[in-house]
Enzyme design. Structure first.
Site, PDB file in Angstrom:
ATOM      1  N   HIS A   1     -55.524 -16.574  18.819  1.00  0.00           N
ATOM      2  CA  HIS A   1     -56.829 -15.988  18.520  1.00  0.00           C
ATOM      3  C   HIS A   1     -57.818 -16.435  19.588  1.00  0.00           C
ATOM      4  O   HIS A   1     -57.702 -17.540  20.130  1.00  0.00           O
ATOM      5  CB  HIS A   1     -57.339 -16.440  17.152  1.00  0.00           C
ATOM      6  CG  HIS A   1     -56.457 -16.077  16.007  1.00  0.00           C
ATOM      7  ND1 HIS A   1     -56.552 -14.880  15.336  1.00  0.00           N
ATOM      8  CD2 HIS A   1     -55.439 -16.755  15.408  1.00  0.00           C
ATOM      9  CE1 HIS A   1     -55.649 -14.838  14.371  1.00  0.00           C
ATOM     10  NE2 HIS A   1     -54.960 -15.968  14.395  1.00  0.00           N
TER      11      HIS A   1
ATOM     12  N   ALA B   1     -36.010 -30.792  15.997  1.00  0.00           N
ATOM     13  CA  ALA B   1     -36.684 -30.592  14.720  1.00  0.00           C
ATOM     14  C   ALA B   1     -38.193 -30.767  14.831  1.00  0.00           C
ATOM     15  O   ALA B   1     -38.693 -31.582  15.623  1.00  0.00           O
ATOM     16  CB  ALA B   1     -36.127 -31.569  13.685  1.00  0.00           C
TER      17      ALA B   1
ATOM     18  N   ALA C   1     -37.648 -33.681  19.479  1.00  0.00           N
ATOM     19  CA  ALA C   1     -38.218 -33.469  18.151  1.00  0.00           C
ATOM     20  C   ALA C   1     -39.706 -33.780  18.140  1.00  0.00           C
ATOM     21  O   ALA C   1     -40.166 -34.753  18.725  1.00  0.00           O
ATOM     22  CB  ALA C   1     -37.491 -34.341  17.129  1.00  0.00           C
TER      23      ALA C   1
ATOM     24  N   ARG D   1     -44.096 -32.677  28.026  1.00  0.00           N
ATOM     25  CA  ARG D   1     -43.972 -32.897  29.470  1.00  0.00           C
ATOM     26  C   ARG D   1     -42.521 -33.247  29.800  1.00  0.00           C
ATOM     27  O   ARG D   1     -41.795 -33.801  28.963  1.00  0.00           O
ATOM     28  CB  ARG D   1     -44.880 -34.034  29.938  1.00  0.00           C
ATOM     29  CG  ARG D   1     -46.362 -33.732  29.800  1.00  0.00           C
ATOM     30  CD  ARG D   1     -47.211 -34.907  30.299  1.00  0.00           C
ATOM     31  NE  ARG D   1     -48.635 -34.600  30.295  1.00  0.00           N
ATOM     32  CZ  ARG D   1     -49.432 -34.742  29.249  1.00  0.00           C
ATOM     33  NH1 ARG D   1     -48.931 -35.178  28.100  1.00  0.00           N
ATOM     34  NH2 ARG D   1     -50.716 -34.437  29.331  1.00  0.00           N
TER      35      ARG D   1
ATOM     36  N   LYS E   1     -37.117 -36.060  31.730  1.00  0.00           N
ATOM     37  CA  LYS E   1     -35.778 -36.344  32.238  1.00  0.00           C
ATOM     38  C   LYS E   1     -35.144 -35.076  32.768  1.00  0.00           C
ATOM     39  O   LYS E   1     -35.398 -33.976  32.254  1.00  0.00           O
ATOM     40  CB  LYS E   1     -34.905 -36.921  31.119  1.00  0.00           C
ATOM     41  CG  LYS E   1     -33.509 -37.368  31.536  1.00  0.00           C
ATOM     42  CD  LYS E   1     -32.767 -37.970  30.348  1.00  0.00           C
ATOM     43  CE  LYS E   1     -31.376 -38.444  30.760  1.00  0.00           C
ATOM     44  NZ  LYS E   1     -30.642 -39.043  29.610  1.00  0.00           N
TER      45      LYS E   1
END
Length: 203
Positions: free
Chosen positions: A133, A158, A176, A196, A199
């Site tokens: 929006h 998750a 996660a 970010r 690895k």
């Protein structure tokens, strides 16, 4: 709702759906009160009906696959596994590849388009949100669509949230709980809020 009304609600005009899919690909606003917004509302009601049917009682893999094919208006391959409960607020702008696993509690806001390529893994309670929006309160009810693309063999951990316009690169991993606001390069691990790169994945 009568059975006749349910049957009517399940029906999708292919021309209207094709127009909507093309329209959101342009990135134009879905304006409050527009035909596109009306189509979105109609498809939300349809998705609610189909999902309500498979969210009660036990349903085997074939029944879930059939419901997903109806929901997405596309054939869903038998190698796609979706663990219930699963929610979406449009349904017909999701593309599943093959050998995909979607765990319980995943929510897909797919008006802007969601593509999930072969071999992707989607963890518990992941949110894929293709709408935004604007900040102008006078137009806050307008929707800004942009697609999400989960590339081949990506693993989404998750409780991750992936925002509109993001591509998660091939073989990459989203840790996660991450909030992904920009593209994830292939063969990387990203984590955090906002996510970010932490690895590289060595193949």
């Amino acid at each position: 709702m009568t059975p006749k009304e349910q049957t009517k609600l399940r029906q999708v005009d292919p021309t209207e759906l094709a127009h909507f899919r093309r329209y959101v690909q342009t990135g134009q606003l879905i304006k409050h009160g527009s035909p596109e917004m009306a189509m979105s509302a109609k498809m939300t009601a349809r998705a609610n009906l189909i999902l309500a049917e498979i969210s009660t009682g036990y349903h085997d893999h074939q029944e879930i696959q059939a419901a997903l094919s109806e929901l997405t208006c596309r054939p869903v391959d038998s190698t796609v596994t979706v663990i219930l409960p699963f929610t979406t607020d449009f349904g017909a702008n999701i593309k599943f590849g093959k050998h995909i696993y979607v765990n319980a509690g995943v929510a897909m806001q797919d008006q802007g388009g969601i593509t999930i390529d072969d071999g992707a893994l989607i963890g518990h309670h992941v949110v894929l949100a293709t709408l935004n929006h604007g900040l102008d309160a006078a137009h806050r009810h307008d929707l800004i669509p942009a697609p999400i693309h989960i590339c081949k063999n990506a693993w989404i951990g998750a409780n991750t949230t992936i925002l509109q316009g993001v591509t998660v690169g091939e073989n990459s991993v989203v840790a996660a709980g991450a909030v992904v606001t920009k593209d994830v390069p292939a063969n990387t691990v990203v984590a955090g809020v906002p996510a970010r790169v932490i690895k590289q994945i060595e193949n």
